[in-house]
Design an enzyme around this catalytic site. Structure first.
Site, short mmCIF file in Angstrom:
data_model
loop_
_atom_site.label_atom_id
_atom_site.label_comp_id
_atom_site.label_asym_id
_atom_site.label_seq_id
_atom_site.Cartn_x
_atom_site.Cartn_y
_atom_site.Cartn_z
N GLU A 1 -6.53 -1.05 -7.23
CA GLU A 1 -5.56 -0.23 -7.95
C GLU A 1 -4.53 -1.16 -8.61
O GLU A 1 -3.88 -1.95 -7.93
CB GLU A 1 -4.85 0.73 -6.98
CG GLU A 1 -5.76 1.84 -6.48
CD GLU A 1 -5.06 2.75 -5.48
OE1 GLU A 1 -5.13 3.98 -5.65
OE2 GLU A 1 -4.44 2.22 -4.53
N SER B 1 0.82 -1.21 0.00
CA SER B 1 0.00 0.00 0.00
C SER B 1 0.85 1.26 0.00
O SER B 1 0.30 2.36 -0.03
CB SER B 1 -0.91 0.02 1.23
OG SER B 1 -0.13 -0.06 2.42
N ASN C 1 -4.97 5.96 -0.99
CA ASN C 1 -4.36 6.27 0.31
C ASN C 1 -3.76 7.67 0.35
O ASN C 1 -3.74 8.32 1.40
CB ASN C 1 -3.29 5.23 0.64
CG ASN C 1 -3.90 3.92 1.10
OD1 ASN C 1 -5.10 3.83 1.30
ND2 ASN C 1 -3.08 2.90 1.24
N HIS D 1 -3.49 -3.51 -5.54
CA HIS D 1 -3.76 -2.95 -4.22
C HIS D 1 -5.25 -3.08 -3.91
O HIS D 1 -6.07 -2.30 -4.40
CB HIS D 1 -3.31 -1.49 -4.16
CG HIS D 1 -3.48 -0.89 -2.80
ND1 HIS D 1 -3.82 0.43 -2.61
CD2 HIS D 1 -3.36 -1.44 -1.55
CE1 HIS D 1 -3.90 0.66 -1.32
NE2 HIS D 1 -3.63 -0.44 -0.66
#
Length: 655
Positions: free
Chosen positions: A454, A421, A492, A442
């Site tokens: 992702e 991540s 994120n 991800h």
């Protein structure tokens, strides 16, 4: 197609020796059927002829191999700005459907594959519905997801057929029912197991003049007062727990219509046309349609690549790795799950079985799924895998050492993916013999609920491997989002300043429930403090170490205090909130005030600023994909159409 009925572009017609007319929808130039204006107009023309010749029966089916009718053609919805024009068009559809419902001959709908929205509304006009009992057959009303509700008589006919409570729940939840469940509810009258039997079952239904089952007395009672008013009150309360009527008016409008007019068919149809017309041109429906088309675009990213995944190998049986493995099994794949010792894999197997029980229900299906998830301490699944996903702890040296062990044994066609991540792919790939092969996949927590993945690519990643990653995501029913390898990737990166601002507000003395309530009032599905618990406070600490801004020391101290006490969030049963059976003890508070708006502004300003920054850095291909990624990765208010779209609309309003 030219027949004795004339020439039609979208319908195939056969009039057989038993005086049955077989009318199969076959929309020209499309791979699946939808109800465009042309399709409905042609249906009206055909019904005019049927009304004249009065055959023994009419069977409506589909000439498309994969489905019945998917619903209205959503592409036509954006052609209108005037609610009255939409309402007039709906009334024209009502007139055609009413003529089908009132034919003197016996009518049967023969369904295979998807019958959704307008397609199901068309079938409900028939005297009898027979369907092919295969997993691909689904029926339902998805309209609420698009900011409207069924507009071609569905609110009336489904509540007549199955009762008010069951019919309203079907429309409000937007559930797609499998054939047996639809038969059990009374939506479908008869099931057949073979495609060839569908024709004969429809013929038999015509010859024997079979009719739909009537709703039970108790089900019918929910359509009548005073029971209807009580049911409507409960439905409003349950719906309000999931959707704010100010943001999503459609379900509440539908409940109002049903409560006020269900005892009068004419007023139901009139109200449906008027209300759906108004909703259709509203901002919520426009923005939800925008997101629908963006999801279609993301689905398209995984198509066209000749890459069929049958076997997946996951390394790392923690919460994320184990749940990724279980999800792949649910999608029909064989999965080997590797960790250092069997004792680290066993909790993941237990969680997987629980997931299979919730999703598959029946014991034989659960056991088949369990048999496809294989513990693999030695890593024997690596040579046979089509996709290998590394989901171990966030340490670049450990990941590179693992790749060095696996790479010589991988099949040439196999994807090598990391679920990191935060770590740059360039750093992870530097010792690989084929660094162009490494991609990021991800996933987000919880894996079984979050629809986005992702597909991360570094400077060294070859396009062919990105396409294979996208194809894999589509095969496991997830939206692929190609994303540049950069700190935090997209989701994120945007969440970090939002969460950190929420922690700063807490440090300033603002109650966590107030912070969360302000975010929910803005339109987020949950507040940032509760979200931090769901993500995991240990993960939030890593975010604070790499992506935080503001008073980082104070934010980290706040998190460290929780971690020192063993409070990791939802997964440990306690974080900022207490968690019981997957639910937090968060209390609702009223923030319907300027103070609540100020808190929401504090929270959303860094969130939106980071979206602008990610856009400027080209983290994804364009702002449309950025909007899709943020909505499906963070839950950003879908009714606003995505953060960049929202900012654009705000700027337009300001001008």
């Amino acid at each position: 197609m030219t027949t004795r009925f004339g020439s039609h572009d979208h319908w195939q017609i056969e009039h057989d020796v038993h005086d049955i007319v077989w009318l199969n929808c076959d929309r020209k130039g499309e791979s699946s059927n939808s109800l465009s204006r042309e399709v409905i107009t042609e249906l009206g023309e055909i019904l005019s002829i049927i009304e004249t010749i009065e055959p023994a029966g009419l069977v409506i089916g589909s000439a498309k191999p994969g489905s019945f009718i998917l619903g209205a053609d959503i592409r036509e919805f954006d052609e209108f700005d005037d609610a009255d024009a939409v309402s007039d068009l709906i009334r024209q559809g009502h007139e055609v459907f009413a003529r089908l419902e009132n034919l003197s001959c016996h009518t049967v709908a023969a369904i295979h594959g998807f019958a959704l929205g307008g397609g199901l509304e068309l079938a409900l006009c028939c005297d009898y519905i027979v369907a092919l009992n295969v997993p691909e057959t689904r029926v339902g009303f998805p309209e609420v997801k698009l900011g409207i509700f069924p507009g071609l008589g569905g609110t009336t006919r489904i509540t007549e057929r199955v009762g008010g409570l069951a019919g309203m729940q079907l429309m409000l939840t937007t559930r797609n029912l499998r054939a047996p469940a639809a038969r059990g509810m009374g939506v479908i009258d008869e099931l057949v197991d073979e495609f060839s039997s569908l024709h004969w079952a429809a013929r038999r239904a015509v010859m024997q003049k079979r009719r739909k089952r009537k709703a039970s007395l108790s089900a019918s009672a929910t359509n009548r007062q005073p029971v209807r008013a009580l049911v409507a009150k409960v439905l409003r309360k349950k719906t309000a727990e999931k959707a704010n009527p100010a943001h999503y008016p459609a379900p509440f409008q539908m409940i109002d219509l049903w409560e006020e007019h269900r005892d009068n068919r004419r007023r139901m149809f009139d109200g449906e046309a008027q209300r759906v017309g108004q909703l259709m041109v509203g901002d919520t429906a426009r923005n939800l349609r925008r997101l629908f088309f963006l999801t279609e675009r993301m689905k398209g990213l995984g198509k066209g690549e000749d890459f069929k995944v049958r076997r997946v190998h996951v390394v790392g049986a923690g919460v994320m790795g184990g749940d990724i493995a279980a999800w792949c099994v649910l999608q029909g794949m064989e999965v080997t799950l590797q960790d250092r010792e069997l004792k680290f894999i066993e909790p993941a197997l237990k969680r997987a079985r629980s997931l299979f029980k919730r999703r598959l229900k029946k014991r034989p299906a659960v056991e088949v799924a369990v048999s496809r998830l294989l513990p693999d301490v030695a890593g024997d699944g690596v040579p046979r895998a089509d996709v290998i996903i590394e989901a171990i702890y966030e340490d670049a040296d450990a990941k590179r050492a693992l790749y060095a062990q696996m790479e010589p044994h991988m099949a040439e066609h196999a994807v090598l993916a990391t679920n990191t991540s935060a770590l740059p792919l360039e750093e992870l790939a530097r010792e690989l013999a084929a660094p162009e092969r490494l991609i990021g996949l991800h996933f987000f927590n919880p894996v079984a609920k979050m629809p986005l993945v992702e597909v991360v690519h570094g400077e060294q990643t070859a396009d062919s491997w990105i396409k294979r990653g996208c194809a894999f995501c589509s095969q496991i029913n997830r939206f692929p989002l190609p994303t540049k390898s950069a700190p935090g990737f997209l989701v994120n990166r945007v969440l970090a300043p939002y969460l950190m601002e929420a922690f700063t507000l807490m440090l300033e003395g603002i109650d966590k429930e107030t912070i969360d309530a302000a975010a929910i009032r803005f339109g987020m599905p949950m507040g940032p403090i509760e979200l931090a618990d769901v993500v995991g406070l240990d993960v939030c600490m890593k975010v604070a170490e790499t992506l935080a801004s503001g008073d980082v020391d104070a934010q980290r101290a706040l998190l460290q205090k929780k971690l020192d006490a063993g409070h990791l969030g939802k997964k440990s049963g306690e974080g900022f909130y207490l968690w019981t059976k997957g639910r937090s003890n968060r209390q609702s508070v009223d923030v319907d005030s300027p103070y609540g708006d100020q808190i929401a502004t504090r929270l959303m300003t860094p969130f939106l600023d980071e979206c602008r920054s990610a856009s400027a850095d080209g983290i994804v291909a364009d702002d449309d994909l950025l909007d899709a990624g943020i909505v499906f990765g963070t839950g950003f208010a879908p009714f606003l159409g995505g953060p960049m779209h929202y900012l654009e609309q705000q700027e337009a309003d300001f001008r």
